[in-house]
Design an enzyme around this catalytic site. Structure first.
Site, PDB file in Angstrom:
ATOM      1  N   GLU A 151      62.335  61.948  92.408  1.00  0.00           N
ATOM      2  CA  GLU A 151      61.519  60.745  92.582  1.00  0.00           C
ATOM      3  C   GLU A 151      60.276  60.796  91.696  1.00  0.00           C
ATOM      4  O   GLU A 151      59.860  59.780  91.130  1.00  0.00           O
ATOM      5  CB  GLU A 151      61.125  60.578  94.053  1.00  0.00           C
ATOM      6  N   ASP A 197      66.998  63.106  86.965  1.00  0.00           N
ATOM      7  CA  ASP A 197      67.706  64.347  87.299  1.00  0.00           C
ATOM      8  C   ASP A 197      67.264  65.484  86.378  1.00  0.00           C
ATOM      9  O   ASP A 197      67.018  66.615  86.832  1.00  0.00           O
ATOM     10  CB  ASP A 197      69.217  64.152  87.170  1.00  0.00           C
TER      11      ASP A 197
END
Length: 419
Positions: A278, A360
């Protein structure tokens, strides 16, 4: 029946057939892999859970085709029998022909036209989600959510629509520019208002309790260059056992929210990886990029509306003879825009998936290893009964995130500096 109506009916049918084809391709892909757990998933997925995930996907897909078929017939009948012009005329008679009355008529129509979808929502939540152990909501909570959602829609929608309708009647040729500016300001305001004032109407948010987990997550945020004021936990478990995390807001209004189900299901290292992902969205500028794309899209839509507002064929072709202004345009757009935007879904999803890959990669580097994030993603898919073997065409149209296998493959290629 006018040419315009016939063309839109054909486009409705085409969208349904392509959408149904995608669902059937996806169901065939799931069935083809249900016999045995593929080797790539065997390390974390047991046979019973794998078959249950496949059944969950098939049930949702079958129901989705039926719901889409009903929706297509419903929209086609509204179009063929000129129901929208008749309803709009009745609404204006009830609420008045002024800009506020027109806005009220449009909001009231939105509420009325959404009624046929209620049985499908109930079946999805209280039959399918219940069958697989996900639904935790009571019928009373569902009704309360619908009521609060409608009330919020009225409170927010009527003033914005009134303003744009006033623009459309005051500035005949340039109203769409002013309308775009008003909506752009509204969108920015909602980034601040929605998480602070609207989301708490539906869910309870609490700061992550003091302890080792909180200390570890804040330490990770510091390493990632993210000055986190708070990390909050949302009581998602009162509606569903599905788990997730999300980032919202910008500047000092930004916040990271973890579902309470996620906190319960994940190990500390996995939660760190989820948080790092996030933070990656923030550090890679994805929020700003999405705002820019939203503004560009909104500008294009208002430009199209401005052109339609000066096109008599539009009003006459769809039964709004004698009517002008923004009202019929926003009504038709809200009902039938999906006929056109459906074909743009692969492009939008490709843009979103690129952001997911970047987040990621950021998370893996921040955590010093891709393993915690891989473990977290595997657990999310297992707990949420995610489809591990979607058809590629279906994924292109419906998945804003890469598949688990795609994400793991990308993570394995990341060069992570060793300390």
């Amino acid at each position: 029946m006018t040419v315009e109506v016939k063309v839109l009916l054909v486009l409705l049918a085409l969208k349904f057939f392509v959408s149904a084809l995608l669902e059937f391709l996806n169901m065939r892909s799931v069935r083809a892999h249900m016999g045995e757990v593929p080797m790539a998933f065997a390390p974390f997925m047991d046979a019973d859970t794998y078959r249950k995930a496949g059944s969950y996907t098939l049930d949702k897909s079958r129901f989705g085709v039926f719901e889409d078929f009903f929706g297509t017939i419903y929209f086609a009948l509204l179009l063929a029998y000129c129901a929208l012009p008749a309803m709009y005329g009745a609404g204006v008679e009830i609420f008045g022909s002024g800009v506020f009355g027109q806005a009220m008529a449009l909001v009231a129509m939105a509420l009325v036209l959404s009624v046929p979808s209620i049985p499908f929502e109930l079946y999805s939540q209280f039959v399918i989600e219940q069958r697989y152990g996900f639904n935790k909501a009571t019928f009373g909570l569902w009704v309360a959510d619908k009521f609060k959602g409608a009330l919020v829609g009225i409170i927010l929608g009527v003033p914005v629509l009134t303003l744009i309708l006033w623009f459309s009647e005051t500035f005949k040729y340039t109203w769409w520019i002013w309308g775009f500016m008003a909506v752009a300001v509204f969108q920015v305001a909602m980034i601040i208002v929605y998480p602070r004032f609207i989301m708490p109407l539906f869910n309870k948010f609490e700061d992550l309790p003091d302890g080792e987990l909180k200390d570890a997550l804040f330490a990770l945020a510091d390493r990632g260059g993210f000055a986190a004021r708070t990390i909050q936990v949302m009581d998602g478990s009162k509606r569903s056992s599905h788990s997730n995390a999300f980032f919202t807001g910008f500047g000092k209004f930004r916040k990271i929210v973890l579902f309470d189900t996620l906190v319960e299901q994940m190990e500390p290292a996995e939660l760190e990886a989820v948080l790092a992902h996030e933070i990656g969205h923030y550090k890679r500028g994805h929020i700003v990029k999405m705002i820019v794309v939203s503004f560009a899209t909104t500008f294009a839509v208002f430009g199209l509306m401005g052109w339609l507002s000066c096109s008599s064929w539009f009003y006459e072709g769809f039964g709004f003879s004698g009517v002008s202004g923004f009202g019929p345009i926003i009504l038709m757009y809200s009902m039938y825009a999906g006929v056109f935007t459906f074909w743009l879904a692969p492009l939008a999803n490709a843009f979103s998936r690129r952001h997911e890959y970047e987040a990621d990669a950021f998370a893996a580097r921040l955590c010093g290893s891709a393993e915690p994030l891989k473990s977290a993603l595997r657990k999310l898919h297992k707990k949420n009964l995610g489809n591990l073997t979607p058809h590629s065409a279906y994924s292109a149209f419906h998945y804003s995130h890469p598949t688990l296998l795609e994400r793991e493959t990308a993570l394995e290629k990341i060069n992570i500096p060793q300390e």
